[in-house]
Each structure stands twice: as structure tokens, then as C-alpha cells.
Design a protein around this motif. Structure first.
Motif, PDB file in Angstrom:
ATOM      1  N   ALA A 223      87.445 -40.705 -33.337  1.00 23.68           N
ATOM      2  CA  ALA A 223      88.370 -41.653 -32.699  1.00 23.68           C
ATOM      3  C   ALA A 223      88.329 -41.511 -31.183  1.00 23.68           C
ATOM      4  N   PHE A 224      88.243 -40.279 -30.703  1.00 21.56           N
ATOM      5  CA  PHE A 224      88.196 -40.068 -29.252  1.00 21.56           C
ATOM      6  C   PHE A 224      86.925 -40.660 -28.662  1.00 21.56           C
ATOM      7  N   SER A 225      85.793 -40.487 -29.332  1.00 19.48           N
ATOM      8  CA  SER A 225      84.534 -41.051 -28.824  1.00 19.48           C
ATOM      9  C   SER A 225      84.576 -42.574 -28.867  1.00 19.48           C
ATOM     10  N   CYS A 226      85.184 -43.141 -29.904  1.00 26.86           N
ATOM     11  CA  CYS A 226      85.336 -44.607 -29.978  1.00 26.86           C
ATOM     12  C   CYS A 226      86.167 -45.116 -28.802  1.00 26.86           C
ATOM     13  N   ALA A 227      87.258 -44.417 -28.514  1.00 29.53           N
ATOM     14  CA  ALA A 227      88.124 -44.840 -27.419  1.00 29.53           C
ATOM     15  C   ALA A 227      87.404 -44.741 -26.074  1.00 29.53           C
ATOM     16  N   LEU A 228      86.624 -43.673 -25.894  1.00 31.05           N
ATOM     17  CA  LEU A 228      85.848 -43.551 -24.655  1.00 31.05           C
ATOM     18  C   LEU A 228      84.879 -44.719 -24.498  1.00 31.05           C
ATOM     19  N   HIS A 229      84.239 -45.107 -25.598  1.00 27.37           N
ATOM     20  CA  HIS A 229      83.294 -46.215 -25.527  1.00 27.37           C
ATOM     21  C   HIS A 229      84.005 -47.535 -25.227  1.00 27.37           C
ATOM     22  N   ILE A 230      85.126 -47.790 -25.906  1.00 24.56           N
ATOM     23  CA  ILE A 230      85.842 -49.050 -25.711  1.00 24.56           C
ATOM     24  C   ILE A 230      86.330 -49.186 -24.276  1.00 24.56           C
ATOM     25  N   THR A 231      86.901 -48.113 -23.726  1.00 27.04           N
ATOM     26  CA  THR A 231      87.374 -48.183 -22.343  1.00 27.04           C
ATOM     27  C   THR A 231      86.225 -48.266 -21.354  1.00 27.04           C
ATOM     28  N   ASP A 232      85.042 -47.774 -21.752  1.00 29.43           N
ATOM     29  CA  ASP A 232      83.900 -47.806 -20.846  1.00 29.43           C
ATOM     30  C   ASP A 232      83.302 -49.203 -20.731  1.00 29.43           C
ATOM     31  N   VAL A 233      83.347 -49.976 -21.812  1.00 32.43           N
ATOM     32  CA  VAL A 233      82.738 -51.309 -21.777  1.00 32.43           C
ATOM     33  C   VAL A 233      83.726 -52.364 -21.297  1.00 32.43           C
ATOM     34  N   ARG A 234      84.935 -51.968 -20.929  1.00 39.25           N
ATOM     35  CA  ARG A 234      85.921 -52.897 -20.388  1.00 39.25           C
ATOM     36  C   ARG A 234      86.410 -52.378 -19.042  1.00 39.25           C
ATOM     37  N   PRO A 235      85.505 -52.286 -18.040  1.00 39.74           N
ATOM     38  CA  PRO A 235      85.900 -51.702 -16.741  1.00 39.74           C
ATOM     39  C   PRO A 235      86.978 -52.503 -16.030  1.00 39.74           C
ATOM     40  N   ALA A 236      86.988 -53.821 -16.218  1.00 34.48           N
ATOM     41  CA  ALA A 236      87.998 -54.637 -15.547  1.00 34.48           C
ATOM     42  C   ALA A 236      89.400 -54.298 -16.063  1.00 34.48           C
ATOM     43  N   ILE A 237      89.507 -54.082 -17.375  1.00 32.22           N
ATOM     44  CA  ILE A 237      90.809 -53.726 -17.958  1.00 32.22           C
ATOM     45  C   ILE A 237      91.245 -52.356 -17.454  1.00 32.22           C
ATOM     46  N   VAL A 238      90.310 -51.417 -17.432  1.00 31.49           N
ATOM     47  CA  VAL A 238      90.627 -50.077 -16.943  1.00 31.49           C
ATOM     48  C   VAL A 238      91.051 -50.138 -15.483  1.00 31.49           C
ATOM     49  N   ARG A 239      90.347 -50.971 -14.698  1.00 29.02           N
ATOM     50  CA  ARG A 239      90.706 -51.100 -13.285  1.00 29.02           C
ATOM     51  C   ARG A 239      92.094 -51.712 -13.134  1.00 29.02           C
ATOM     52  N   GLY A 240      92.414 -52.666 -13.967  1.00 27.90           N
ATOM     53  CA  GLY A 240      93.744 -53.273 -13.898  1.00 27.90           C
ATOM     54  C   GLY A 240      94.840 -52.269 -14.220  1.00 27.90           C
ATOM     55  N   ILE A 241      94.609 -51.479 -15.261  1.00 24.66           N
ATOM     56  CA  ILE A 241      95.594 -50.446 -15.622  1.00 24.66           C
ATOM     57  C   ILE A 241      95.725 -49.436 -14.490  1.00 24.66           C
ATOM     58  N   ARG A 242      94.581 -49.050 -13.914  1.00 24.42           N
ATOM     59  CA  ARG A 242      94.606 -48.089 -12.816  1.00 24.42           C
ATOM     60  C   ARG A 242      95.386 -48.630 -11.626  1.00 24.42           C
ATOM     61  N   THR A 243      95.145 -49.883 -11.273  1.00 24.72           N
ATOM     62  CA  THR A 243      95.835 -50.486 -10.133  1.00 24.72           C
ATOM     63  C   THR A 243      97.344 -50.514 -10.353  1.00 24.72           C
ATOM     64  N   LEU A 244      97.749 -50.907 -11.558  1.00 27.72           N
ATOM     65  CA  LEU A 244      99.171 -50.941 -11.868  1.00 27.72           C
ATOM     66  C   LEU A 244      99.773 -49.538 -11.800  1.00 27.72           C
ATOM     67  N   LEU A 245      99.072 -48.565 -12.350  1.00 25.66           N
ATOM     68  CA  LEU A 245      99.568 -47.195 -12.348  1.00 25.66           C
ATOM     69  C   LEU A 245      99.703 -46.663 -10.925  1.00 25.66           C
ATOM     70  N   LEU A 246      98.713 -46.941 -10.076  1.00 22.34           N
ATOM     71  CA  LEU A 246      98.758 -46.458  -8.699  1.00 22.34           C
ATOM     72  C   LEU A 246      99.862 -47.131  -7.897  1.00 22.34           C
ATOM     73  N   VAL A 247     100.053 -48.420  -8.105  1.00 19.85           N
ATOM     74  CA  VAL A 247     101.114 -49.128  -7.378  1.00 19.85           C
ATOM     75  C   VAL A 247     102.483 -48.583  -7.771  1.00 19.85           C
ATOM     76  N   LEU A 248     102.699 -48.405  -9.061  1.00 18.04           N
ATOM     77  CA  LEU A 248     103.980 -47.857  -9.505  1.00 18.04           C
ATOM     78  C   LEU A 248     104.184 -46.438  -8.973  1.00 18.04           C
ATOM     79  N   SER A 249     103.115 -45.628  -8.998  1.00 17.12           N
ATOM     80  CA  SER A 249     103.222 -44.259  -8.499  1.00 17.12           C
ATOM     81  C   SER A 249     103.509 -44.231  -7.003  1.00 17.12           C
ATOM     82  N   SER A 250     102.906 -45.153  -6.261  1.00 16.54           N
ATOM     83  CA  SER A 250     103.116 -45.172  -4.807  1.00 16.54           C
ATOM     84  C   SER A 250     104.577 -45.437  -4.459  1.00 16.54           C
ATOM     85  N   TRP A 251     105.295 -46.158  -5.319  1.00 15.54           N
ATOM     86  CA  TRP A 251     106.704 -46.432  -5.055  1.00 15.54           C
ATOM     87  C   TRP A 251     107.605 -45.261  -5.457  1.00 15.54           C
ATOM     88  N   ILE A 252     107.039 -44.301  -6.150  1.00 17.65           N
ATOM     89  CA  ILE A 252     107.780 -43.058  -6.402  1.00 17.65           C
ATOM     90  C   ILE A 252     107.686 -42.130  -5.195  1.00 17.65           C
TER      91      ILE A 252
END
Length: 606
Positions: free
Chosen positions: A212-241
Motif C-alpha cells: 500500500a505504501f509503494s502504491c501511494a508513493l507511485h500515485i502521488t508521484d504521477v500527479r505532481p500538480a496535485i502534490v504541488r497544490g497540497i504543498r502550496t496550501l499547506l505552506l500558506v496555512l503554515s505561514s499564517w501560524i
């Protein structure tokens, strides 16, 4: 345009072949981990060969993640070279871990329930994973930019992408497991327990988690735009902390001139707490800074610059706190690891202070500081888990040196630390101390070291075991003016190995400073006084009776001893001995006594 370039470089298109290799890698990892887990739990080969088991376990646990993350983003030759490099690191640190544990007694159990010389310590696993994470980000970024030192934008993209992948892969496995257990519960409603039994079998659990962990690594790897979107949201929220953290840290530092540092030192964990605060500030500063080109409001910019300044005094106080502990008690493995963390924190603190002084830029100097500190962290981690700066070796040498110089008395020295935390260095030091002794009291040192070598369990009271005089001071005898029966105080309640003899004893018999009351009572009507101890901290009525051979033993417990008013009546002597309400069951000479249920309303006195 830049985002599109990163999408292409970071894996917008991953072939089916790469996907198949990743999934097969996860399956193979699961099968091998299950095999190693079983051998470690059962104590059979290869767990009986530490020089084989330790490297195998570390390689199977961590190397597949490096391989899966590398596939599709680097040329096959570079993937092979980097995987071999990561394997070489794991081999070096795991072989050193096995070597330092060879010859130790099999008393210290690891997370498998087996001796730690057979399985790696959790500290080694965590720090090896951290080393590979940092190194992997540096290698991947360099491969994408085709240069030894990549641009900071590449480091930023790779490091945060990998962090998000690992985080969400772990989340995916957790959710999958929750769903499986929900299914087990649903089937259990109709009396079908096959899924619940399956989820309790290690041969099923370990491979499923890895796959399951290897499957998840593969799925997140082939969707870089989604990962980037999650990262951007996480960083913006963290910056306001960040502004909140700045206010809290600044307030804490401003109160220190008025409150002093004594309260901080009394916590005995000031250094880890301060280092945690430094780590939080560094993460939040980078969440606001990102790759150096992200837009940020004025409030975030001011907070980030202020935070960069505050990191330095936090680190300075952590250094001072650690210095005080080392001055008073010397180096231990934990303090050496803390010192290594402080070294990395100091790089951030000095570098961020430098970056904050440049008011004409948006903390642009944070970028080279982060990259430089990453290389420093790799060097420090490699030193800690090799003979270069092995914490056990350094701490044992320091502690024995303090004993030789008379900085610590022979009866106050922690011999158990050498025995249970000093690895092979501690064992060798104990053998030398037992043979020849050192310091101002060599004979006492020799005796204490010899006794420590015989112990198979650490003294649970860490040198605070009570002497006969302390036991007498612990106990208040009732009725007032009476004395404890002869032999009770002089009995040894702890053996030479530091273990409680027979049944667990009341704390006042084995630990200094633990008060209790002793009621003299002939509980069994044989004409001899028994001793009932009422522990003030745990309110346990423990009845001790002298055996025919003269030894005192714990024979019973008094019910209802959580009731303070009733205990007060007992201490005042206002009680009578009564016949038990229920008869006992006698089974092969052993009496099984019914203990009446105690009702809280019985505590109310008329």
C-alpha cells in the motif's frame, strides 16, 4: 512556464514499466520484512547472526523507498549509482550498530522483543531515514539540474514534494487499515471473523502495508500538480501560524529577565523543548519563504524576519542549558545527540541572523543557509552512527574520566549507565574498573563495577534505592510508640541485581523518600505481630507476615484502602478483627479468598 518544466522533470509521465517495478518492489519488501520479523521474533537465523540481520533489516526497510522515488526521474545508471550509495551508507551504520552491541548480555530488548544486538535501535532507524531524506533531495535536485549543486528552486521542489509524498503515503496506509478494520467489525456483526483474524496475522499485515505504501508513493508521484497544490496550501496555512509563533517566542524571551532561568532548568528537559521551538521556527520561516519568489504579505515578511532573529537567542539558551547539565553530570549519549542537534540549530541560527540583517532583500540569504546546513546535517549524522563520534564511546570515556578525576564519588557513580547504555565501550570500561578500580576509592569502584556486571536488569530507582536508615525514616509505626518487629527493617528487599525479591514490594521498603504507615496487627491470630503497610502515594494495605524460616513476605492486601476516613480509623486503632463474610475456596492446598466489593458509600462514617 517554470511550473511546466518541473512537471516534466519531476515525473509527469511515468511508464507502465516503472509502475510495475515500483509495485513489485513493494511486494518484495513486504515479503522480506515479514521473513526478517519472524526470524527476529522467534530468535532463529538470520536473527542469530547480527552482522547479517542488522544490515538486511535496514536495507529492506529503507532502501526500497529510495529506489521507488528515484525511478522515472533519473537515468537508470544514476538510479543504480545512487541506490548503491544509499545501500553503502546503510551497510556502514548497521554494521557499526551490530559491532558495538556484540558481546552484550541479552537483557536489553528491542522493538521486536529480541535483544537489541539483533535488531537496530529506533534511534538508528529514525536518523538513517532522515539522512536518506536529506541526501535523496540533494541527489534528485542535482540530477534534474544536471549539476553538482542545484538551484535552490530545485531543492525546494524536490524536498517538499518528497515530504508531501511520504506524509500522504502514510495517511493512505492508515486510512486503508481503518477501512479494513471497519470491514472486520461489520463481518463480526454477522459472526464472520475471518477478516479480523486475517488482520492479526503478520504474514498478511506486513506485506499489505509495504504494498500500500509503494502504491501511494507511485500515485502521488504521477500527479505532481496535485502534490504541488497540497504543498502550496499547506505552506500558506503554515505561514499564517508564523506570527502567532513569533508572539509566543518573543513573549517567552521577554519574560526571562524577570523570571530568571531557574524555572526552566527545573524542568530537566529545557534543551529538547528549546530545540523543538527552534525546529518549529525554522519550518515556519521556510513555509513563508518557500523558494524565495512566493508572494507574501507585509505581516508575514515582518514575522519571518523577526523569527529569523529570535532563532539565535533560543539556540543560545539551549546551548547554555546543555552546558549546565554536562558541567554537573558529564556527557551521556542523549546529551551528545542533543549537542549534534544544537550544531545544526546553530547553523540555522547564525545563518538566519545574517539573512535578517539584509533589509534590502526578502531573506534571500536563507537559501544558501538551508543548503549548507543540509550538508552539515549529513556529516553530523554520519559521524554519530560511525566510530567517528559514537555517542556511547564519547559518553563512556567522559563518565569514566570524571570518576578517575574524582569529580563524582564512587558511591554516586552511575555504573548502570555503563552496563545498559554504554554498549561494548561500557562493558569494557566496567571490566577495567572491576579489575583495577580508579579514583580516590578504587576498592569501592571495583566492588560496584563487579556488581554492575552481574546485573541483568537496570535498577528501577536509578541509584535511589533506600538504605536501612532511610527505610526506617520512611515508616511511621502505629500504634504510636511501638516498634517494628525484629528482622523486618533489616531484611533485604532488593537483590544484588537490583530486582525486587519475590512479590512486588511497597515503595517505602525500597525507595528513599517514600513515606508510608505501618500498622502492627495479628491478622492471622497466631500470636505473632504482622505488619500492614499503607503507602501514602498508592493507598495500598499490604500485609507482611513472618515465615517459619524468619523471612518476611507479602501475603495479602487490604480492600477498601482508597477510603481515607476508614484508613484514619485504622491508624487510630479503632477496629476489630472479624471473621470473613465469605468462606474461601481451597484448591490443592491454596486458598482463594473472596474479597467483598467495596462501595464508595461505605466510606462515609456515621
Amino acid at each position: 512556464m517554470q511550473v511546466e518544466q518541473y512537471d516534466n522533470a519531476l515525473g509527469a509521465e511515468v511508464t507502465r514499466r516503472v509502475m510495475a517495478i515500483r509495485l513489485i518492489t513493494g511486494l518484495v519488501q513486504g515479503a522480506l520484512l515479514y521473513w526478517l520479523y519472524q526470524s527476529g521474533r522467534d530468535g532463529v537465523w538470520p536473527a542469530t547472526a547480527p552482522y547479517l540481520f542488522m544490515p538486511l533489516f535496514m536495507l529492506v526497510l529503507l532502501l526500497p523507498v529510495v529506489l521507488i522515488s528515484s525511478l522515472g526521474h533519473m537515468a537508470p545508471r544514476k538510479v543504480l549509482l545512487w541506490t548503491l550509495g544509499a545501500a553503502a551508507f546503510l551497510l556502514v551504520v548497521s554494521l557499526h550498530e551490530a559491532w558495538r552491541g556484540i558481546g552484550l548480555a541479552e537483557f536489553n530488548l528491542g522493538f521486536m522483543g529480541r535483544p537489541t544486538k539483533y535488531s537496530p535501535s529506533m534511534l538508528l532507524i529514525v536518523f538513517s531515514a532522515l539522512f536518506l531524506y536529506i541526501a535523496h533531495a540533494l541527489v534528485m535536485a542535482a540530477a534534474i539540474d544536471e549539476r553538482r549543486i542545484a538551484t535552490y528552486a530545485s531543492y525546494f521542489e524536490i524536498a517538499w514534494k518528497l515530504a508531501i509524498q511520504l506524509l500522504f503515503s502514510a495517511f493512505f496506509v492508515a486510512v486503508l487499515w481503518a477501512v479494513l478494520w471497519m470491514g472486520a467489525g461489520l463481518f463480526g456483526l454477522v459472526k464472520l471473523n475471518f477478516l479480523e483474524r486475517l488482520l492479526e496475522e503478520s504474514w498478511f499485515v506486513v506485506p499489505v502495508i509495504c504494498f500500500a505504501f509503494s502504491c501511494a508513493l507511485h500515485i502521488t508521484d504521477v500527479r505532481p500538480a496535485i502534490v504541488r497544490g497540497i504543498r502550496t496550501l499547506l505552506l500558506v496555512l503554515s505561514s499564517w501560524i508564523l506570527p502567532v509563533a513569533v508572539v509566543i517566542i518573543a513573549g517567552f524571551l521577554c519574560t526571562l529577565p524577570f523570571t530568571g532561568l531557574d524555572g526552566l532548568w527545573k524542568t530537566r528537559h529545557a534543551t529538547p523543548l528549546l530545540l523543538t521551538a527552534v525546529g518549529v521556527m525554522v519550518v515556519l520561516i521556510n513555509a513563508a519563504f518557500q523558494n524565495g519568489h512566493a508572494a507574501a504579505t507585509l505581516a508575514i515578511r515582518i514575522s519571518a524576519r523577526t523569527a529569523a532573529i529570535l532563532v539565535l537567542p533560543l539556540t543560545g539558551i539551549a546551548i547554555y542549558a546543555l552546558g549546565l547539565r554536562v558541567h554537573d553530570y558529564g556527557w551521556t549519549s542523549d546529551r551528545i545527540v542533543a549537542a549534534a542537534c544544537i550544531l545544526a540549530a546553530s547553523c540555522y541560527a547564525i545563518g538566519y541572523q545574517w539573512a535578517a540583517q539584509r533589509y534590502d532583500t526578502w531573506l534571500v540569504l536563507v537559501a544558501p543557509v538551508n543548503v549548507g546546513t543540509a550538508f552539515v546535517a549529513l556529516a553530523v549524522l554520519l559521524a554519530l552512527f560511525t566510530p567517528i563520534a559514537d555517542p556511547a564511546r564519547l559518553s563512556v570515556n567522559n563518565q569514566v574520566g570524571r570518576l578517575e578525576k574524582g569529580l563524582v564519588k564512587a558511591d554516586k557513580f552511575d555504573y548502570d549507565y555503563l552496563r545498559f547504555d554504554g554498549q561494548r565501550y561500557g562493558q569494557a570500561a566496567l571490566v577495567r574498573l572491576a579489575r583495577q578500580g580508579v579514583g580516590t576509592e578504587p576498592k569501592l569502584v571495583s566492588e560496584k563495577a563487579t556488581a554492575a556486571l552481574k546485573r541483568t536488569a537496570r535498577d528501577p530507582f536509578e541509584g535511589n534505592a533506600a538504605t536501612l536508615a532511610q527505610i526506617a525514616a520512611n515508616i511511621t509505626v502505629w500504634p504510636a510508640g511501638e516498634r517494628l518487629p525484629e528482622g523486618f527493617l533489616s531484611q533485604r528487599w532488593i537483590d544484588e541485581a537490583g530486582r525486587q525479591r519475590k512479590a512486588p514490594q511497597s515503595l517505602c521498603l525500597i525507595r528513599a523518600g517514600q513515606k508510608c504507615d505501618a500498622v502492627l496487627i495479628d491478622a492471622d491470630g497466631n500470636g505473632k505481630q504482622d505488619v500492614m503497610l499503607i503507602d501514602g502515594g498508592y493507598s495500598i494495605g499490604a500485609l507482611y507476615s513472618q515465615q517459619p524460616a524468619g523471612e518476611w513476605e507479602l501475603v495479602a492486601h487490604l480492600s477498601g484502602t482508597t477510603c481515607k476516613p476508614l484508613l484514619g480509623e485504622v491508624l487510630a486503632g479503632r477496629y476489630t478483627l472479624a471473621t470473613p463474610r465469605f468462606k474461601a475456596l481451597e484448591v490443592k492446598g491454596v486458598q482463594l479468598q473472596f474479597e467483598p466489593v467495596f462501595n464508595p458509600r461505605d466510606c462515609a462514617l456515621p
